[in-house]
Design an enzyme around this catalytic site. Structure first.
Site, PDB file in Angstrom:
ATOM      1  N   GLU A  35     -10.401   0.467  -5.976  1.00 47.36           N
ATOM      2  CA  GLU A  35      -9.655  -0.213  -5.419  1.00 47.36           C
ATOM      3  C   GLU A  35      -9.764  -1.807  -5.070  1.00 47.36           C
ATOM      4  O   GLU A  35     -11.159  -1.760  -4.775  1.00 47.36           O
ATOM      5  CB  GLU A  35      -8.983   0.401  -3.976  1.00 47.36           C
ATOM      6  CG  GLU A  35      -8.047   1.322  -4.221  1.00 47.36           C
ATOM      7  CD  GLU A  35      -7.214   1.846  -2.995  1.00 47.36           C
ATOM      8  OE1 GLU A  35      -6.707   0.827  -2.069  1.00 47.36           O
ATOM      9  OE2 GLU A  35      -6.958   2.755  -2.559  1.00 47.36           O
ATOM     10  N   GLY A  89      -1.191   2.299  -6.830  1.00 43.00           N
ATOM     11  CA  GLY A  89      -2.035   2.612  -8.206  1.00 43.00           C
ATOM     12  C   GLY A  89      -1.234   3.916  -9.199  1.00 43.00           C
ATOM     13  O   GLY A  89      -1.242   3.812 -10.301  1.00 43.00           O
ATOM     14  N   HIS A 125      -2.494  -4.177 -10.696  1.00 43.06           N
ATOM     15  CA  HIS A 125      -3.215  -2.974 -11.236  1.00 43.06           C
ATOM     16  C   HIS A 125      -3.595  -3.089 -12.945  1.00 43.06           C
ATOM     17  O   HIS A 125      -2.835  -3.685 -13.590  1.00 43.06           O
ATOM     18  CB  HIS A 125      -2.356  -1.622 -10.853  1.00 43.06           C
ATOM     19  CG  HIS A 125      -2.341  -1.408  -9.479  1.00 43.06           C
ATOM     20  ND1 HIS A 125      -3.072  -0.774  -8.975  1.00 43.06           N
ATOM     21  CD2 HIS A 125      -1.059  -2.087  -8.861  1.00 43.06           C
ATOM     22  CE1 HIS A 125      -2.596  -0.607  -7.773  1.00 43.06           C
ATOM     23  NE2 HIS A 125      -1.418  -1.214  -7.442  1.00 43.06           N
ATOM     24  N   CYS A 165       0.986  -1.394  -0.103  1.00 44.73           N
ATOM     25  CA  CYS A 165       0.066  -0.085   0.089  1.00 44.73           C
ATOM     26  C   CYS A 165       0.970   1.279  -0.125  1.00 44.73           C
ATOM     27  O   CYS A 165       1.587   1.447   1.085  1.00 44.73           O
ATOM     28  CB  CYS A 165      -0.963  -0.028   1.268  1.00 44.73           C
ATOM     29  SG  CYS A 165      -1.964   1.431   1.392  1.00 44.73           S
ATOM     30  N   CYS A 201      -4.547   6.364  -4.854  1.00 43.97           N
ATOM     31  CA  CYS A 201      -3.867   5.224  -4.483  1.00 43.97           C
ATOM     32  C   CYS A 201      -2.508   5.383  -4.913  1.00 43.97           C
ATOM     33  O   CYS A 201      -2.246   5.567  -5.930  1.00 43.97           O
ATOM     34  CB  CYS A 201      -4.678   3.860  -5.294  1.00 43.97           C
ATOM     35  SG  CYS A 201      -3.892   2.331  -5.224  1.00 43.97           S
TER      36      CYS A 201
END
Ligand SMILES: N[C@H](CCC[C@H](N)C(=O)O)C(=O)O
Length: 278
Positions: A212, A224, A163, A71, A221
């Site tokens: 997400e 992302g 992703h 994350c 994100c």
């Protein structure tokens, strides 16, 4: 049980320091406390743990209780917690994650932390490793994906977590609430996927919105944004350094050619601390 609440570009997290607190079921606790009506509220929970491979270990669980490999907004908040709450004197340290050992560095000006720059490691581009099916070990760049009867062009990147980057004309107008869940659970993604909808403003600026995995639409994100930066280069749309404008703020992403590492820079702020029944 004590916790602290953090946000990076509006992507918000409950942080539990497992050096001090005991959580018996990480997934169940995350589902409970992320609820914005019956719990603390958050897009996920960050757990601070010891590591025998790095200075610390971070585990991240989404609002639905699923564990993610990594994350990006979370690791910036994690790094600030370690520094601001006195777990380390270091300004740069190693963190064991599901994406490997990553290195956040605090940005400090006049004694104040102004942001965090994270070496996010190398992107993973081989289809089977993302994972996305149907492409073997080939890269997945501008390939067709059909969702709800329409065909889109996807570019897939793993930053430890999967992703699916979709370039669109108008990110604000794109129907992410109608389509996000169908991308997330598309059969091409054995471990589901995070999906980024990206409008290229120019070669150094993009506007990105995200649905997400395990958290639905969030304000930002980090992984992302890194995947977006990599996809922009792979598709020839952007330079190796881009500013990603998200719903909740801006991140700078740079895919360094010499090292093949992706660097992400952005804010991390404490919202509040508190106690909750364990
Ligand atoms: N939902 C993501 C984890 C959180 C990633 C995101 N919040 C970030 O800042 O990178 C996943 O299941 O892969």
């Amino acid at each position: 049980m004590r916790f602290s609440k953090w946000q990076g570009c509006g992507n918000d997290f409950v942080l539990v320091d497992c050096f001090k607190e005991n959580v018996s079921d990480f997934a169940a606790f995350a589902k409970k406390v992320c609820d914005r009506h019956y719990g603390i509220g958050g897009d996920g929970v960050l757990y601070v743990l010891p590591s025998d491979k790095a200075d610390f270990r971070m585990r991240i669980f989404n609002t639905d209780g699923s564990e993610a490999e990594m994350c990006g907004n979370g690791i910036r908040c994690f790094a600030r917690y370690l520094h601001d709450f006195g777990l380390t004197e270091k300004e740069e340290f190693t963190v064991e994650t599901g994406a490997g050992i990553l290195v956040p560095r605090l940005q400090i000006e006049a004694g104040k932390v102004t942001g965090v720059r994270v070496d996010m490691g190398e992107p993973v581009l081989e289809g089977e490793k993302i994972p996305v099916t149907g492409f073997g070990m080939n890269r997945v760049i501008e390939e067709d994906i059909e969702v709800k009867g329409k065909t889109y062009k996807m570019t897939c990147v793993s930053m430890g977590n999967p992703h699916c980057v979709i370039f669109v004309e108008d990110a604000e107008a794109f129907p992410i609430y109608e389509l996000g869940a169908s991308f997330e659970s598309h059969p091409a993604f054995p471990r589901k996927t995070n999906t980024e909808f990206v409008e290229v403003r120019d070669r150094q600026h993009v506007r990105m919105r995200v649905w997400e995995r395990g958290a639905a639409v969030t304000l930002a994100c980090g992984t992302g944004s890194c995947a977006t930066g990599v996809a922009g280069v792979l598709t020839g749309r952007t330079d190796r350094k881009v500013e990603v404008e998200l719903d909740g703020g801006k991140l700078t992403v740079e895919w360094d050619e010499a090292t093949n590492h992706v660097f992400m820079t952005g804010p991390a702020e404490l919202v509040f601390t508190g106690e909750i029944d364990g």
